[in-house]
Design a protein around this motif. Structure first.
Motif, PDB file in Angstrom:
ATOM      1  N   SER A  81       0.839  -1.215   0.000  1.00  0.00           N
ATOM      2  CA  SER A  81       0.000   0.000   0.000  1.00  0.00           C
ATOM      3  C   SER A  81       0.865   1.253   0.000  1.00  0.00           C
ATOM      4  N   GLN A  82       2.055   1.188   0.618  1.00  0.00           N
ATOM      5  CA  GLN A  82       2.964   2.358   0.546  1.00  0.00           C
ATOM      6  C   GLN A  82       3.405   2.600  -0.899  1.00  0.00           C
ATOM      7  N   VAL A  83       3.738   1.519  -1.596  1.00  0.00           N
ATOM      8  CA  VAL A  83       4.178   1.667  -2.993  1.00  0.00           C
ATOM      9  C   VAL A  83       3.023   2.198  -3.847  1.00  0.00           C
ATOM     10  N   ASN A  84       1.828   1.645  -3.642  1.00  0.00           N
ATOM     11  CA  ASN A  84       0.687   2.113  -4.437  1.00  0.00           C
ATOM     12  C   ASN A  84       0.405   3.588  -4.161  1.00  0.00           C
ATOM     13  N   GLU A  85       0.525   3.987  -2.891  1.00  0.00           N
ATOM     14  CA  GLU A  85       0.263   5.398  -2.566  1.00  0.00           C
ATOM     15  C   GLU A  85       1.324   6.315  -3.156  1.00  0.00           C
ATOM     16  N   ALA A  86       2.571   5.825  -3.199  1.00  0.00           N
ATOM     17  CA  ALA A  86       3.645   6.667  -3.737  1.00  0.00           C
ATOM     18  C   ALA A  86       3.444   6.925  -5.227  1.00  0.00           C
ATOM     19  N   ALA A  87       2.692   6.054  -5.879  1.00  0.00           N
ATOM     20  CA  ALA A  87       2.306   6.240  -7.285  1.00  0.00           C
ATOM     21  C   ALA A  87       3.488   6.305  -8.244  1.00  0.00           C
ATOM     22  N   GLU A  88       4.641   5.740  -7.862  1.00  0.00           N
ATOM     23  CA  GLU A  88       5.722   5.569  -8.845  1.00  0.00           C
ATOM     24  C   GLU A  88       5.348   4.358  -9.706  1.00  0.00           C
ATOM     25  N   PRO A  89       5.786   4.353 -10.957  1.00  0.00           N
ATOM     26  CA  PRO A  89       5.353   3.235 -11.814  1.00  0.00           C
ATOM     27  C   PRO A  89       5.901   1.887 -11.352  1.00  0.00           C
ATOM     28  N   VAL A  90       5.052   0.874 -11.473  1.00  0.00           N
ATOM     29  CA  VAL A  90       5.438  -0.497 -11.117  1.00  0.00           C
ATOM     30  C   VAL A  90       5.360  -1.357 -12.378  1.00  0.00           C
ATOM     31  N   ILE A  91       6.443  -2.105 -12.641  1.00  0.00           N
ATOM     32  CA  ILE A  91       6.387  -3.158 -13.670  1.00  0.00           C
ATOM     33  C   ILE A  91       6.271  -4.480 -12.928  1.00  0.00           C
ATOM     34  N   ALA A  92       5.188  -5.193 -13.135  1.00  0.00           N
ATOM     35  CA  ALA A  92       4.986  -6.468 -12.443  1.00  0.00           C
ATOM     36  C   ALA A  92       5.551  -7.601 -13.298  1.00  0.00           C
ATOM     37  N   VAL A  93       6.273  -8.494 -12.647  1.00  0.00           N
ATOM     38  CA  VAL A  93       6.805  -9.665 -13.338  1.00  0.00           C
ATOM     39  C   VAL A  93       5.767 -10.792 -13.245  1.00  0.00           C
ATOM     40  N   ASP A  94       5.265 -11.205 -14.358  1.00  0.00           N
ATOM     41  CA  ASP A  94       4.260 -12.252 -14.516  1.00  0.00           C
ATOM     42  C   ASP A  94       2.874 -11.813 -14.040  1.00  0.00           C
ATOM     43  N   LEU A  95       2.779 -11.436 -12.773  1.00  0.00           N
ATOM     44  CA  LEU A  95       1.509 -10.940 -12.204  1.00  0.00           C
ATOM     45  C   LEU A  95       1.839  -9.889 -11.159  1.00  0.00           C
ATOM     46  N   PRO A  96       0.980  -8.913 -10.961  1.00  0.00           N
ATOM     47  CA  PRO A  96       1.206  -8.023  -9.814  1.00  0.00           C
ATOM     48  C   PRO A  96       1.140  -8.865  -8.532  1.00  0.00           C
ATOM     49  N   SER A  97       2.156  -8.795  -7.707  1.00  0.00           N
ATOM     50  CA  SER A  97       2.170  -9.628  -6.498  1.00  0.00           C
ATOM     51  C   SER A  97       0.922  -9.366  -5.681  1.00  0.00           C
ATOM     52  N   GLY A  98       0.302 -10.443  -5.252  1.00  0.00           N
ATOM     53  CA  GLY A  98      -0.947 -10.337  -4.501  1.00  0.00           C
ATOM     54  C   GLY A  98      -2.160 -10.721  -5.332  1.00  0.00           C
ATOM     55  N   ILE A  99      -1.997 -10.760  -6.658  1.00  0.00           N
ATOM     56  CA  ILE A  99      -3.114 -11.169  -7.531  1.00  0.00           C
ATOM     57  C   ILE A  99      -2.999 -12.663  -7.822  1.00  0.00           C
ATOM     58  N   SER A 100      -4.093 -13.379  -7.634  1.00  0.00           N
ATOM     59  CA  SER A 100      -4.112 -14.794  -8.003  1.00  0.00           C
ATOM     60  C   SER A 100      -4.224 -14.929  -9.524  1.00  0.00           C
ATOM     61  N   GLY A 101      -3.301 -15.661 -10.094  1.00  0.00           N
ATOM     62  CA  GLY A 101      -3.329 -15.875 -11.547  1.00  0.00           C
ATOM     63  C   GLY A 101      -4.514 -16.722 -11.983  1.00  0.00           C
ATOM     64  N   LEU A 102      -5.073 -17.464 -11.047  1.00  0.00           N
ATOM     65  CA  LEU A 102      -6.218 -18.317 -11.365  1.00  0.00           C
ATOM     66  C   LEU A 102      -7.534 -17.548 -11.313  1.00  0.00           C
ATOM     67  N   THR A 103      -7.702 -16.767 -10.245  1.00  0.00           N
ATOM     68  CA  THR A 103      -9.020 -16.152 -10.017  1.00  0.00           C
ATOM     69  C   THR A 103      -9.053 -14.639 -10.226  1.00  0.00           C
ATOM     70  N   GLY A 104      -7.891 -13.998 -10.285  1.00  0.00           N
ATOM     71  CA  GLY A 104      -7.862 -12.530 -10.359  1.00  0.00           C
ATOM     72  C   GLY A 104      -8.151 -11.857  -9.029  1.00  0.00           C
ATOM     73  N   LYS A 105      -8.299 -12.657  -7.977  1.00  0.00           N
ATOM     74  CA  LYS A 105      -8.609 -12.059  -6.668  1.00  0.00           C
ATOM     75  C   LYS A 105      -7.349 -11.515  -6.007  1.00  0.00           C
ATOM     76  N   VAL A 106      -7.559 -10.524  -5.127  1.00  0.00           N
ATOM     77  CA  VAL A 106      -6.461  -9.948  -4.353  1.00  0.00           C
ATOM     78  C   VAL A 106      -6.286 -10.767  -3.081  1.00  0.00           C
ATOM     79  N   GLN A 107      -5.057 -11.213  -2.851  1.00  0.00           N
ATOM     80  CA  GLN A 107      -4.754 -11.994  -1.642  1.00  0.00           C
ATOM     81  C   GLN A 107      -4.176 -11.060  -0.580  1.00  0.00           C
ATOM     82  N   GLY A 108      -5.020 -10.312   0.051  1.00  0.00           N
ATOM     83  CA  GLY A 108      -4.570  -9.371   1.081  1.00  0.00           C
ATOM     84  C   GLY A 108      -4.341  -7.986   0.511  1.00  0.00           C
ATOM     85  N   ALA A 109      -3.372  -7.843  -0.375  1.00  0.00           N
ATOM     86  CA  ALA A 109      -3.095  -6.572  -1.061  1.00  0.00           C
ATOM     87  C   ALA A 109      -2.406  -6.918  -2.363  1.00  0.00           C
ATOM     88  N   ALA A 110      -2.392  -5.979  -3.295  1.00  0.00           N
ATOM     89  CA  ALA A 110      -1.717  -6.243  -4.580  1.00  0.00           C
ATOM     90  C   ALA A 110      -1.203  -4.938  -5.158  1.00  0.00           C
TER      91      ALA A 110
END
Ligand SMILES: NC(=O)C1=CN([C@@H]2O[C@H](COP(=O)(O)OP(=O)(O)OC[C@H]3O[C@@H](n4cnc5c(N)ncnc54)[C@H](OP(=O)(O)O)[C@@H]3O)[C@@H](O)[C@H]2O)[C@@H](O)CC1
Ligand SMILES: Nc1ncnc2c1ncn2[C@@H]1O[C@H](COP(=O)(O)OP(=O)(O)O)[C@@H](O)[C@H]1O
Ligand SMILES: [K+]
Length: 488
Positions: A137-166
């Motif tokens: 949440s600190q990174v998201n609030e800082a709003a600097e660009p994020v490049i996610a490798v494979d999936l944004p961490s916290g997102i389930s690749g199967l369901t698209g659900k957030v596992q706590g935070a993403a």
């Protein structure tokens, strides 16, 4: 387009290794795809902050970090857990990385940096810890660009659900094939722009590893669409029957009927209660009208075998009449929508019994509320995602289930699943679902099999919305359907 679940991607990985493909080579290409994306997208970035996790997603991060350093970029490296515990290819990638890292707990986002999120990808198993949620949440609030490798961490690749935070990524770089979680909500909104890189796993291995998940598109249905020929005749183009509600509730069925006609059904008849006949007659031209007061009249009408498909539900009214009509129609190609679905809320098993025992020929088109009325236990199961919910529902109902929403999922009892991602948000307007039901009905009437008709319906609906543009009303949609002959 074939999608691969994280489990299937893991299987592809194993099959690739068994066929002699060097898994570390795959990781190097994955990491280099990430560093190349960074250099291409952010040539003016002051620094790359690379956050590496404890598995192979972290391994991709170490490769990317080293490649960026070699390219002259200032790189700050952070690891989750003790990197000495890394195993296999990830350990090798760490050992090949010449940058001294720090614990991720020390990381604070700073202006000018681009963050490379290599914490978790396909191997995310459980909700993130509170500390990681805080970091994200600190990174998201800082709003600097994020490049996610494979999936944004916290997102389930199967369901698209957030596992706590993403992470809310600006870009996601994935490999070989997209995953369902890239298109399902809320995952899709966390991915930003998605790029899929080929890292060298052959197509035959992906197909062997993959199962039923597809991104909805013409490759799934184009060959099943009706084609016009010189000998086409209106009766050969099918006859769609659409059931209307009473005099003050005929608009929804009229939208369905118009959409069915535009989709190419040769004839469309609105079946109306007698007291609605005059009102509806004043509103339709090419669409025909037939008074169908009760089940006896319906049975008589159904003796006309040229009637090739039906839409029941939009504006029809909830209750016994709907149940009786569905009972009469159950053996025919049918789109059951809206009130037609809700009428079975108290006895869903009665509907499933009507639809059982034959090849699936009915398309159920519930939105979230209607889905929960017919399949309350499946809807309430938080352990599964939307595709699995739709699949279980389709199996139970022996019908195609088109589970509506911004991430509509279409599932068949045999396990085929299509995720539709081409619908713009301005489709969320009154009556747009009625148009969808009519499009699918129009295709069923022309002989398109139910799964393909539902997939094509959702896709054509989205295309029509894009062509009509923001601010459309449901009436605009049929006029903006693309010609079927151009769909390939
Ligand atoms: N497939 C391919 O062809 C290729 C795949 N590649 C890459 O591999 C990635 C998949 O790698 P992966 O399987 O090692 O999983 P990954 O996402 O690194 O996570 C597993 C680690 O995280 C941990 N962990 C999990 N959840 C956690 C939590 N909530 N909180 C804390 N820890 C948690 C878990 O720990 P454990 O559950 O074992 O305790 C384990 O240590 C894939 O996304 C792609 O980037 C490429 O290299 C090229 C070829
Ligand atoms: N945010 C959205 N983005 C894209 N499509 C959407 C969105 N919200 C709804 N839709 C689509 O719009 C249609 C709405 O249908 P429905 O819920 O039955 O509404 P109505 O009964 O008013 O027609 C469905 O096809 C659904 O998938
Ligand atoms: K990641």
């Amino acid at each position: 387009m074939l999608l691969l679940t994280p489990e299937e991607m893991g299987r592809a990985d194993r099959l690739a290794a068994e066929s002699g493909i060097d898994s570390y080579g795959l990781m190097i290409r994955a990491g280099h795809a990430v560093s190349a994306a960074f250099l291409r997208l952010y040539p003016a970035a002051l620094r790359a902050d690379v956050l590496c996790g404890p598995g192979n997603n972290g391994g991709d991060g170490y490769i990317a970090a080293e490649a960026l350093k070699q390219a002259g970029v200032e790189v700050a490296l952070f690891h989750l857990g003790d990197p000495e515990n890394l195993k296999g290819d990830a350990r090798r990638a760490f050992q090949a990385c010449s940058i001294d890292g720090k614990p991720v707990e020390d990381y604070r986002p700073a202006a000018g940096a681009v963050i490379i999120d290599a914490l978790f990808g396909a191997g995310l198993q459980r909700p993130l810890s509170d500390a990681l949620c805080m970091l994200i949440s600190q990174v998201n609030e800082a709003a600097e660009p994020v490049i996610a490798v494979d999936l944004p961490s916290g997102i389930s690749g199967l369901t698209g659900k957030v596992q706590g935070a993403a992470f809310s990524a600006a870009h996601t770089v994935t490999f070989m094939r997209a995953k369902p979680g890239h298109f399902l909500l809320p995952g899709r909104e966390h991915c930003g722009r998605l790029d899929v890189f080929d890292i060298g796993i052959p197509q035959r291995i992906l197909e062997e590893a993959g199962g039923g998940h597809h991104l909805n598109g013409p490759d799934l249905f184009a060959s099943a669409l009706p084609a016009l020929t010189a000998s086409s005749h209106k009766f050969r183009r099918g006859h769609l029957g659409v059931f209307s509600g009473g005099p003050s509730a005929s608009g929804a069925a009229r939208l369905s009927a118009t959409a069915g006609l535009r989709t190419g059904a040769g004839l469309v008849t609105l079946a109306v209660p007698p007291n609605a006949a005059m009102v509806v007659a004043n509103q339709v031209t090419a669409v025909m009208l037939k008074a169908v007061p009760d089940v006896a009249a319906l049975d008589e009408w159904l003796e006309d075998k040229r009637l090739s498909a039906f839409v029941l539900g939009p504006g029809f009214g909830v209750g016994e009449k709907a149940r009786a009509f569905v009972s009469a129609l159950a053996s025919r190609p049918l789109v059951l929508d809206a009130d037609g679905i809700s009428s079975f809320a108290d006895e869903p098993d009665a509907l499933f019994a009507l639809l059982s025992g034959a090849d699936p020929h009915c398309v159920l088109t519930p939105h979230e509320g209607e889905f929960a009325r017919l399949f309350p236990d499946i809807a309430a199961d938080d352990n599964i995602g939307k595709p699995e919910k739709a699949r279980r529902a389709a199996e139970r109902a022996n019908a195609i289930v088109l589970y509506k929403g911004a991430d509509t999922v279409i599932a068949a009892p045999d396990g085929r699943i299509a995720i539709n991602a081409n619908a713009p948000p301005w489709l969320a307007t009154a009556g747009s679902g009625d148009v969808l039901a009519g499009i699918i009905g129009g295709l069923l009437a022309q002989g398109t099999p139910a799964f393909e008709a539902a997939c094509a319906g959702a896709w054509l609906h989205g295309q029509a919305a894009k062509r009509a543009g923001e601010g459309l009303t449901a009436e605009d949609l049929p006029n903006h359907l693309p010609p079927l002959s151009g769909v390939s």
